[in-house]
Motif scaffolding. Structure first.
Motif, short mmCIF file in Angstrom:
data_model
loop_
_atom_site.label_atom_id
_atom_site.label_comp_id
_atom_site.label_asym_id
_atom_site.label_seq_id
_atom_site.Cartn_x
_atom_site.Cartn_y
_atom_site.Cartn_z
N LEU A 8 0.83 -1.21 0.00
CA LEU A 8 0.00 0.00 0.00
C LEU A 8 0.86 1.26 0.00
CD1 LEU A 8 -2.79 -0.98 2.56
CD2 LEU A 8 -3.05 -0.72 0.09
N ALA A 68 -10.62 1.38 3.04
CA ALA A 68 -10.64 1.08 1.61
C ALA A 68 -12.06 1.05 1.07
CB ALA A 68 -9.94 -0.25 1.34
N ASN A 112 -10.27 6.13 -1.45
CA ASN A 112 -8.81 6.11 -1.53
C ASN A 112 -8.15 7.10 -0.57
OD1 ASN A 112 -8.64 4.07 -3.44
ND2 ASN A 112 -8.81 5.49 -5.16
N LEU A 161 -8.32 5.75 2.86
CA LEU A 161 -7.34 4.67 2.99
C LEU A 161 -5.95 5.22 3.28
CD1 LEU A 161 -6.45 1.71 2.71
CD2 LEU A 161 -6.29 2.08 0.24
N LYS A 168 -4.06 -4.70 -2.07
CA LYS A 168 -5.48 -4.72 -1.67
C LYS A 168 -6.05 -6.14 -1.79
CE LYS A 168 -6.49 0.11 -2.74
NZ LYS A 168 -7.25 1.05 -3.60
#
Length: 307
Positions: free
Chosen positions: A60, A185, A189, A192, A258
């Protein structure tokens, strides 16, 4: 020949790797598996969950910008300090009121205050906690994590929280990194990015809290387990920000991360059988739930009115 349990496990896992699966769906499938045919690979999934989560978090980092992350980290530091110490103090008094053992109380409080299972795994050896004490704390935190993953996104939408607000709330009020990232998530975005950055900065508090624990419980010659994968996340983020040649790989690595996170949540759900939930007993859940509700409501109020 595959057994029925293995076949169902395989089908669910394959679905979790497709674009149709989301973190909450993956967790739900794991829970369905655990309550019906059961997890045929319990020992393997426990080991794999830890590693897969670490690699997913590092991945990530390739989708994040260091400048934005620093800004998010600055914004979350005051919330982090106040909520960690407030949770530990409240946990001590509530645990004493419930008559729970000091080790179980401290483990659940640390798991709620810092980063769920990772904090418990790090603090447990410092306390020299027994296996059953570790199991009770982990079981409590994982069950509440599952509830948070389903509950938080609808609450965020109902309150019209911004991406920034929701990401910060997740990082403070949800225990485990996997559920924080999963809930954020599902929201967006930007949520996240904020949630992951603040949560991983929060996870570094494992080190001072572990040292404080060894002093408070008068434990000598203990080793503190440092979450080194956080530095991998930071390294990935710096590469994505300052090395142009790495940026084209960012979307692919983030996508794979993800998928890895979704599979991780499936494995976590598959380990939460009814027997595991019952084995914890009522009092640890009362402690965990009270701490979780207090920190969730208090942080939500402050974030909505101050951010």
């Amino acid at each position: 020949m595959f057994t029925l349990r293995q076949a169902v496990f395989g089908l669910f896992l394959v679905f979790c790797l497709t674009p149709w699966a989301s973190p909450p769906v993956a967790l739900a499938l794991g829970l369905v598996l655990a309550q019906t045919v059961g997890n045929p690979f319990t020992a393997h999934t426990k080991t794999l969950t830890h590693k897969l989560l670490q690699f997913s978090v590092i991945g990530l980092g390739f989708g994040m910008n260091a400048h934005a992350a620093v800004q998010a980290g600055k914004q979350g530091i005051l919330f982090t300090v106040v909520s960690i110490f407030g949770t530990l103090v409240l946990g001590y008094f509530v645990g004493k009121w419930l008559g729970l053992g000091r080790h179980v109380v401290h483990l659940i409080s640390c798991g709620t205050a810092i980063c769920g299972g990772s904090a418990i795994a790090a603090i447990g050896p410092v306390l020299r906690a027994k296996d059953e004490e570790m199991s009770v704390a982990l079981g409590t935190v994982f069950v509440l994590n599952a509830l948070a993953l389903f509950a938080f996104p609808p609450i965020g939408h109902a309150l019209h929280m911004s991406q920034n607000q929701f990401g910060l709330w997740c990082a403070i009020a949800i225990h485990d990194t996997s559920s924080v990232v999963g809930a954020a998530a599902a929201y967006g975005n930007q949520a996240l990015e904020v949630a992951t950055t603040v949560k991983l900065a929060r996870a570094l508090w494992i080190i001072p809290v572990a040292i404080g624990t060894s002093l408070m419980f008068k434990q000598k010659d203990v080793k503190v387990k440092i979450p080194y994968f956080i530095f991998g996340f930071i390294g990935a983020m710096l590469l994505n920000t300052f090395v142009p040649a790495v940026r084209p790989l960012g979307p692919l690595l983030t996508h794979l991360a993800k998928i890895g996170l979704t599979a991780t949540l499936f494995f976590i759900g598959a380990g939460l059988s009814a027997a595991v939930v019952r084995s914890v007993g009522a009092k640890p859940y009362v402690l965990g739930a009270l701490l979780w509700v207090v920190i969730s409501i208090a942080s939500l109020y402050v974030i909505i009115h101050a951010i």
